[in-house]
Scaffold this motif. Structure first.
Motif, PDB file in Angstrom:
ATOM      1  N   SER A   1       0.815  -1.203   0.000  1.00  0.00           N
ATOM      2  CA  SER A   1       0.000   0.000   0.000  1.00  0.00           C
ATOM      3  C   SER A   1       0.859   1.269   0.000  1.00  0.00           C
ATOM      4  N   CYS A   2       1.813   1.330   0.889  1.00  0.00           N
ATOM      5  CA  CYS A   2       2.640   2.540   1.002  1.00  0.00           C
ATOM      6  C   CYS A   2       3.580   2.702  -0.194  1.00  0.00           C
ATOM      7  N   SER A   3       4.058   1.588  -0.731  1.00  0.00           N
ATOM      8  CA  SER A   3       4.891   1.654  -1.936  1.00  0.00           C
ATOM      9  C   SER A   3       4.094   2.227  -3.100  1.00  0.00           C
ATOM     10  N   ASN A   4       2.856   1.762  -3.261  1.00  0.00           N
ATOM     11  CA  ASN A   4       2.011   2.260  -4.352  1.00  0.00           C
ATOM     12  C   ASN A   4       1.681   3.736  -4.183  1.00  0.00           C
ATOM     13  N   LYS A   5       1.367   4.150  -2.967  1.00  0.00           N
ATOM     14  CA  LYS A   5       1.055   5.562  -2.718  1.00  0.00           C
ATOM     15  C   LYS A   5       2.267   6.440  -2.993  1.00  0.00           C
ATOM     16  N   THR A   6       3.417   5.989  -2.535  1.00  0.00           N
ATOM     17  CA  THR A   6       4.628   6.782  -2.714  1.00  0.00           C
ATOM     18  C   THR A   6       5.053   6.825  -4.173  1.00  0.00           C
ATOM     19  N   LYS A   7       4.932   5.693  -4.859  1.00  0.00           N
ATOM     20  CA  LYS A   7       5.257   5.659  -6.290  1.00  0.00           C
ATOM     21  C   LYS A   7       4.348   6.614  -7.073  1.00  0.00           C
ATOM     22  N   ALA A   8       3.072   6.665  -6.714  1.00  0.00           N
ATOM     23  CA  ALA A   8       2.145   7.590  -7.384  1.00  0.00           C
ATOM     24  C   ALA A   8       2.582   9.040  -7.173  1.00  0.00           C
ATOM     25  N   LEU A   9       3.009   9.359  -5.971  1.00  0.00           N
ATOM     26  CA  LEU A   9       3.519  10.696  -5.678  1.00  0.00           C
ATOM     27  C   LEU A   9       4.753  10.989  -6.529  1.00  0.00           C
ATOM     28  N   TYR A  10       5.687  10.039  -6.575  1.00  0.00           N
ATOM     29  CA  TYR A  10       6.908  10.216  -7.364  1.00  0.00           C
ATOM     30  C   TYR A  10       6.603  10.321  -8.855  1.00  0.00           C
ATOM     31  N   THR A  11       5.610   9.578  -9.313  1.00  0.00           N
ATOM     32  CA  THR A  11       5.227   9.634 -10.727  1.00  0.00           C
ATOM     33  C   THR A  11       4.770  11.037 -11.102  1.00  0.00           C
ATOM     34  N   LYS A  12       3.945  11.637 -10.253  1.00  0.00           N
ATOM     35  CA  LYS A  12       3.490  13.013 -10.501  1.00  0.00           C
ATOM     36  C   LYS A  12       4.673  13.976 -10.538  1.00  0.00           C
ATOM     37  N   GLN A  13       5.602  13.794  -9.623  1.00  0.00           N
ATOM     38  CA  GLN A  13       6.775  14.673  -9.576  1.00  0.00           C
ATOM     39  C   GLN A  13       7.664  14.477 -10.799  1.00  0.00           C
ATOM     40  N   ILE A  14       7.780  13.242 -11.273  1.00  0.00           N
ATOM     41  CA  ILE A  14       8.563  12.978 -12.485  1.00  0.00           C
ATOM     42  C   ILE A  14       7.930  13.675 -13.680  1.00  0.00           C
ATOM     43  N   VAL A  15       6.627  13.586 -13.809  1.00  0.00           N
ATOM     44  CA  VAL A  15       5.916  14.247 -14.916  1.00  0.00           C
ATOM     45  C   VAL A  15       6.138  15.758 -14.851  1.00  0.00           C
ATOM     46  N   GLN A  16       6.062  16.328 -13.663  1.00  0.00           N
ATOM     47  CA  GLN A  16       6.301  17.768 -13.499  1.00  0.00           C
ATOM     48  C   GLN A  16       7.718  18.139 -13.918  1.00  0.00           C
ATOM     49  N   LEU A  17       8.688  17.332 -13.517  1.00  0.00           N
ATOM     50  CA  LEU A  17      10.074  17.617 -13.899  1.00  0.00           C
ATOM     51  C   LEU A  17      10.272  17.492 -15.401  1.00  0.00           C
ATOM     52  N   LEU A  18       9.666  16.495 -16.012  1.00  0.00           N
ATOM     53  CA  LEU A  18       9.773  16.344 -17.464  1.00  0.00           C
ATOM     54  C   LEU A  18       9.152  17.539 -18.181  1.00  0.00           C
TER      55      LEU A  18
ATOM     56  N   LEU B   1      16.555  13.329 -12.633  1.00  0.00           N
ATOM     57  CA  LEU B   1      15.910  14.360 -13.448  1.00  0.00           C
ATOM     58  C   LEU B   1      16.117  15.750 -12.859  1.00  0.00           C
ATOM     59  N   ARG B   2      16.166  15.853 -11.550  1.00  0.00           N
ATOM     60  CA  ARG B   2      16.457  17.150 -10.916  1.00  0.00           C
ATOM     61  C   ARG B   2      17.840  17.639 -11.328  1.00  0.00           C
ATOM     62  N   GLU B   3      18.788  16.717 -11.413  1.00  0.00           N
ATOM     63  CA  GLU B   3      20.127  17.089 -11.856  1.00  0.00           C
ATOM     64  C   GLU B   3      20.106  17.571 -13.307  1.00  0.00           C
ATOM     65  N   TYR B   4      19.315  16.913 -14.155  1.00  0.00           N
ATOM     66  CA  TYR B   4      19.199  17.331 -15.548  1.00  0.00           C
ATOM     67  C   TYR B   4      18.599  18.726 -15.666  1.00  0.00           C
ATOM     68  N   LEU B   5      17.699  19.033 -14.782  1.00  0.00           N
ATOM     69  CA  LEU B   5      17.029  20.336 -14.825  1.00  0.00           C
ATOM     70  C   LEU B   5      17.970  21.451 -14.404  1.00  0.00           C
ATOM     71  N   ASN B   6      18.806  21.153 -13.438  1.00  0.00           N
ATOM     72  CA  ASN B   6      19.733  22.172 -12.948  1.00  0.00           C
ATOM     73  C   ASN B   6      20.966  22.128 -13.765  1.00  0.00           C
TER      74      ASN B   6
END
Length: 138
Positions: free
Chosen positions: A55-72, A133-138
């Motif tokens: 459960s917590c892995s799925n919730k956290t992965k969903a959060l990270y997925t949104k952040q990855i999309v934002q960074l892209l 991806l944060r490194e790529y952005l900076n």
């Protein structure tokens, strides 16, 4: 003289304690561990179990997925701003290759380490990708 030294020592320790507390409060919280702690408390479990990991892995992965999309999206805008469309295209190619790698790597981890890895492994890989991806952005 001893009283003065004691007072200086006490003041120094108080300042150091406040500094340590401030640094600890500045540290970002880990969403997975926060979820685990809250779930165990909410469900009154004695310890973590596979269902909590999933459960917590799925919730956290969903959060990270949104952040990855934002960074892209930010990388895309930055690439347009710098007139470097190939940069964004290359990152998107690597994103697809990375996704295929994660899928296979985590299937391997689940098969050879155990079933909780089917969910925990991708979450870990997504966290790593966020940093990359944060490194790529900076």
């Amino acid at each position: 003289m001893i009283k003065l030294s004691s007072k200086v020592c006490i003041v120094a320790m108080a300042c150091l304690s406040m500094n340590i507390l401030a640094v600890a409060q500045d540290k970002p919280t880990d969403p997975y561990n926060t979820c685990v702690d809250e779930t165990i408390k909410e469900l009154k479990l004695g310890n973590i179990n596979n269902a909590v990991v999933e459960s917590c892995s799925n919730k956290t992965k969903a959060l990270y997925t949104k952040q990855i999309v934002q960074l892209l999206d930010q990388i895309k805008k930055q690439s347009q701003q710098y007139k470097q469309p190939e940069r964004y295209n290359d990152i998107m190619k690597s994103q697809q290759l990375w996704k295929n790698f994660v899928d296979q790597e985590c299937r391997n981890a689940g098969a050879y380490i155990g079933s909780p890895m089917y969910e925990f492994c991708p979450m870990q890989k997504y966290a790593e990708r966020l940093e990359q991806l944060r490194e790529y952005l900076n």
